[in-house]
Motif scaffolding. Sequence first.
Motif, PDB file in Angstrom:
ATOM      1  N   ALA A  68       0.737  -1.202   0.110  1.00  0.00           N
ATOM      2  CA  ALA A  68       0.180  -0.094   0.138  1.00  0.00           C
ATOM      3  C   ALA A  68       0.890   1.288  -0.104  1.00  0.00           C
ATOM      4  CB  ALA A  68      -1.019   0.046   1.206  1.00  0.00           C
ATOM      5  N   LEU A  69       2.071   1.215   0.789  1.00  0.00           N
ATOM      6  CA  LEU A  69       2.962   2.337   0.931  1.00  0.00           C
ATOM      7  C   LEU A  69       3.413   2.585  -0.573  1.00  0.00           C
ATOM      8  CD1 LEU A  69       4.777   4.567   2.235  1.00  0.00           C
ATOM      9  CD2 LEU A  69       6.321   2.541   3.036  1.00  0.00           C
ATOM     10  N   ALA A  70       3.758   1.477  -1.224  1.00  0.00           N
ATOM     11  CA  ALA A  70       4.536   1.513  -2.621  1.00  0.00           C
ATOM     12  C   ALA A  70       3.530   2.302  -3.548  1.00  0.00           C
ATOM     13  CB  ALA A  70       5.064   0.137  -3.144  1.00  0.00           C
ATOM     14  N   GLU A  71       2.173   1.909  -3.437  1.00  0.00           N
ATOM     15  CA  GLU A  71       1.288   2.617  -4.236  1.00  0.00           C
ATOM     16  C   GLU A  71       1.297   4.045  -4.194  1.00  0.00           C
ATOM     17  OE1 GLU A  71      -2.582   0.654  -4.119  1.00  0.00           O
ATOM     18  OE2 GLU A  71      -1.706  -1.249  -4.479  1.00  0.00           O
ATOM     19  N   TRP A  72       1.240   4.560  -2.737  1.00  0.00           N
ATOM     20  CA  TRP A  72       1.112   6.038  -2.773  1.00  0.00           C
ATOM     21  C   TRP A  72       2.443   6.608  -3.009  1.00  0.00           C
ATOM     22  CZ3 TRP A  72       4.030   9.034   0.898  1.00  0.00           C
ATOM     23  CH2 TRP A  72       3.382  10.382   0.898  1.00  0.00           C
ATOM     24  N   VAL A  73       3.550   5.798  -2.921  1.00  0.00           N
ATOM     25  CA  VAL A  73       4.953   6.412  -3.001  1.00  0.00           C
ATOM     26  C   VAL A  73       4.938   6.709  -4.808  1.00  0.00           C
ATOM     27  CG1 VAL A  73       7.336   6.250  -3.100  1.00  0.00           C
ATOM     28  CG2 VAL A  73       6.158   5.682  -1.021  1.00  0.00           C
ATOM     29  N   GLU A  74       4.751   5.738  -5.256  1.00  0.00           N
ATOM     30  CA  GLU A  74       4.870   5.589  -6.879  1.00  0.00           C
ATOM     31  C   GLU A  74       3.793   6.298  -7.460  1.00  0.00           C
ATOM     32  OE1 GLU A  74       7.595   4.616  -7.959  1.00  0.00           O
ATOM     33  OE2 GLU A  74       8.501   3.778  -6.312  1.00  0.00           O
ATOM     34  N   GLY A  75       2.396   6.465  -6.874  1.00  0.00           N
ATOM     35  CA  GLY A  75       1.411   7.006  -7.571  1.00  0.00           C
ATOM     36  C   GLY A  75       1.327   8.422  -7.201  1.00  0.00           C
ATOM     37  N   VAL A  76       1.732   8.955  -6.198  1.00  0.00           N
ATOM     38  CA  VAL A  76       1.618  10.041  -5.810  1.00  0.00           C
ATOM     39  C   VAL A  76       2.628  11.016  -5.449  1.00  0.00           C
ATOM     40  CG1 VAL A  76       0.481  11.637  -3.849  1.00  0.00           C
ATOM     41  CG2 VAL A  76      -0.873   9.547  -4.600  1.00  0.00           C
ATOM     42  N   LEU A  77       3.485  10.503  -4.689  1.00  0.00           N
ATOM     43  CA  LEU A  77       4.791  11.162  -4.163  1.00  0.00           C
ATOM     44  C   LEU A  77       5.910  11.426  -5.237  1.00  0.00           C
ATOM     45  CD1 LEU A  77       5.979  12.549  -1.470  1.00  0.00           C
ATOM     46  CD2 LEU A  77       7.231  10.484  -1.225  1.00  0.00           C
ATOM     47  N   VAL A  78       6.003  10.328  -5.912  1.00  0.00           N
ATOM     48  CA  VAL A  78       7.005  10.454  -7.118  1.00  0.00           C
ATOM     49  C   VAL A  78       6.918  11.209  -8.051  1.00  0.00           C
ATOM     50  CG1 VAL A  78       8.510   9.086  -8.664  1.00  0.00           C
ATOM     51  CG2 VAL A  78       8.458   8.261  -6.493  1.00  0.00           C
ATOM     52  N   PRO A  79       5.482  10.951  -8.798  1.00  0.00           N
ATOM     53  CA  PRO A  79       5.240  11.757 -10.105  1.00  0.00           C
ATOM     54  C   PRO A  79       4.767  13.323  -9.640  1.00  0.00           C
ATOM     55  CG  PRO A  79       3.500  10.096  -9.484  1.00  0.00           C
ATOM     56  CD  PRO A  79       4.681   9.935  -8.560  1.00  0.00           C
ATOM     57  N   GLY A  80       4.198  13.468  -8.481  1.00  0.00           N
ATOM     58  CA  GLY A  80       3.529  14.550  -8.089  1.00  0.00           C
ATOM     59  C   GLY A  80       4.685  15.536  -7.368  1.00  0.00           C
ATOM     60  N   TYR A  81       5.761  15.101  -6.526  1.00  0.00           N
ATOM     61  CA  TYR A  81       6.565  15.756  -5.899  1.00  0.00           C
ATOM     62  C   TYR A  81       8.218  15.725  -6.044  1.00  0.00           C
ATOM     63  CZ  TYR A  81       2.832  17.132  -2.798  1.00  0.00           C
ATOM     64  OH  TYR A  81       1.523  17.380  -2.231  1.00  0.00           O
ATOM     65  N   LEU A  82       8.610  14.642  -6.559  1.00  0.00           N
ATOM     66  CA  LEU A  82       9.806  14.377  -6.727  1.00  0.00           C
ATOM     67  C   LEU A  82      10.409  14.450  -8.045  1.00  0.00           C
ATOM     68  CD1 LEU A  82      10.398  11.182  -4.410  1.00  0.00           C
ATOM     69  CD2 LEU A  82      10.650  13.663  -3.649  1.00  0.00           C
ATOM     70  N   GLY A  83      11.134  15.698  -8.255  1.00  0.00           N
ATOM     71  CA  GLY A  83      11.734  15.843  -9.709  1.00  0.00           C
ATOM     72  C   GLY A  83      12.898  14.774 -10.028  1.00  0.00           C
ATOM     73  N   GLU A  84      13.360  15.036 -11.029  1.00  0.00           N
ATOM     74  CA  GLU A  84      14.640  14.357 -11.754  1.00  0.00           C
ATOM     75  C   GLU A  84      15.491  14.121 -10.718  1.00  0.00           C
ATOM     76  OE1 GLU A  84      16.665  11.632 -14.095  1.00  0.00           O
ATOM     77  OE2 GLU A  84      14.459  12.423 -14.227  1.00  0.00           O
ATOM     78  N   PRO A  85      16.049  12.820 -10.223  1.00  0.00           N
ATOM     79  CA  PRO A  85      17.176  12.915  -8.952  1.00  0.00           C
ATOM     80  C   PRO A  85      18.412  13.199  -9.827  1.00  0.00           C
ATOM     81  CG  PRO A  85      16.297  10.739  -9.663  1.00  0.00           C
ATOM     82  CD  PRO A  85      15.428  11.653 -10.472  1.00  0.00           C
ATOM     83  N   SER A  86      19.354  14.005  -8.809  1.00  0.00           N
ATOM     84  CA  SER A  86      20.665  14.410  -9.157  1.00  0.00           C
ATOM     85  C   SER A  86      21.645  14.022  -8.184  1.00  0.00           C
ATOM     86  CB  SER A  86      20.580  15.916  -9.507  1.00  0.00           C
ATOM     87  OG  SER A  86      20.467  16.659  -8.315  1.00  0.00           O
ATOM     88  N   ALA A  87      22.656  14.481  -8.294  1.00  0.00           N
ATOM     89  CA  ALA A  87      23.769  14.281  -7.072  1.00  0.00           C
ATOM     90  C   ALA A  87      23.478  15.113  -5.851  1.00  0.00           C
ATOM     91  CB  ALA A  87      25.299  14.778  -7.711  1.00  0.00           C
ATOM     92  N   ASP A  88      22.794  16.175  -6.025  1.00  0.00           N
ATOM     93  CA  ASP A  88      22.129  16.891  -4.908  1.00  0.00           C
ATOM     94  C   ASP A  88      20.832  16.312  -4.502  1.00  0.00           C
ATOM     95  OD1 ASP A  88      24.520  18.535  -4.922  1.00  0.00           O
ATOM     96  OD2 ASP A  88      23.748  19.930  -5.980  1.00  0.00           O
ATOM     97  N   THR A  89      20.093  16.017  -5.127  1.00  0.00           N
ATOM     98  CA  THR A  89      18.820  15.216  -4.848  1.00  0.00           C
ATOM     99  C   THR A  89      18.537  14.031  -5.322  1.00  0.00           C
ATOM    100  OG1 THR A  89      17.891  16.360  -7.107  1.00  0.00           O
ATOM    101  CG2 THR A  89      17.582  17.634  -4.959  1.00  0.00           C
ATOM    102  N   ARG A  90      19.243  12.981  -4.396  1.00  0.00           N
ATOM    103  CA  ARG A  90      19.023  11.710  -4.533  1.00  0.00           C
ATOM    104  C   ARG A  90      17.779  11.010  -4.476  1.00  0.00           C
ATOM    105  NH1 ARG A  90      24.371   9.854  -4.919  1.00  0.00           N
ATOM    106  NH2 ARG A  90      25.977  11.424  -4.232  1.00  0.00           N
ATOM    107  N   TRP A  91      17.475  10.055  -5.294  1.00  0.00           N
ATOM    108  CA  TRP A  91      16.257   9.081  -5.097  1.00  0.00           C
ATOM    109  C   TRP A  91      16.697   7.638  -5.516  1.00  0.00           C
ATOM    110  CZ3 TRP A  91      12.002   8.760  -2.249  1.00  0.00           C
ATOM    111  CH2 TRP A  91      11.173   7.886  -2.456  1.00  0.00           C
ATOM    112  N   CYS A  92      16.145   6.779  -4.972  1.00  0.00           N
ATOM    113  CA  CYS A  92      16.639   5.240  -5.393  1.00  0.00           C
ATOM    114  C   CYS A  92      15.341   4.810  -5.917  1.00  0.00           C
ATOM    115  CB  CYS A  92      17.394   4.599  -4.198  1.00  0.00           C
ATOM    116  SG  CYS A  92      17.647   3.051  -4.576  1.00  0.00           S
TER     117      CYS A  92
END
Length: 182
Positions: A68-92
């Motif tokens: 359920a958490l993964a659905e929220w992270v991948e469906g809401v958080l990643v597309p709505g809030y997290l831009g392209e990762p970079s050296a300063d703004t990492r995301w895995c």
Amino acid sequence: MTEDIKDLQAQVRSLAAQLKRLSTTPAEPTEATPGEAAEGEEPAEDGWQFPPFILLLDQPDYDEELRALAEWVEGVLVPGYLGEPSADTRWCHLWTEHPVAIARLHALWLAWQELTDPATCGYSGPSTWHRDHYDPCVRELREPGGPFAGCTKGEHQVAHRQPSLVPRAWSLAIGQESALPH
């Protein structure tokens, strides 16, 4: 001062909504809900107050909550809030393999569930969620020394964040003999 007043107003609305729900429910429930004692009984010490924190769950409840958490992270958080990762703004993209990320994101999700419901926290809830929960959580996750520190677009590392030795106090707390020298 204005934020304090708005927070108090949200709390009053939340209490009013809770009072309304409680006053419209039947006086004699037929069965206690999980984590809640039946009338006249003391609540069980080990009874959960839902939703429980993900790191306290056992299988299969942990897997269901993580799904359920993964659905929220991948469906809401990643597309709505997290831009392209970079050296300063990492995301895995393999964030589910980072226990610290799971813990922080689950806490963020629990707060989101509570603070995006106008019936329980008014219309200032999302603002409170951003200020008090989202911003600090994402800063911690994406900082250069955070849980994704060893992860880049082409590489994923979890072991870099794992301690090499378990502190003796942890072993004693769970009743195991420590293998570490005294």
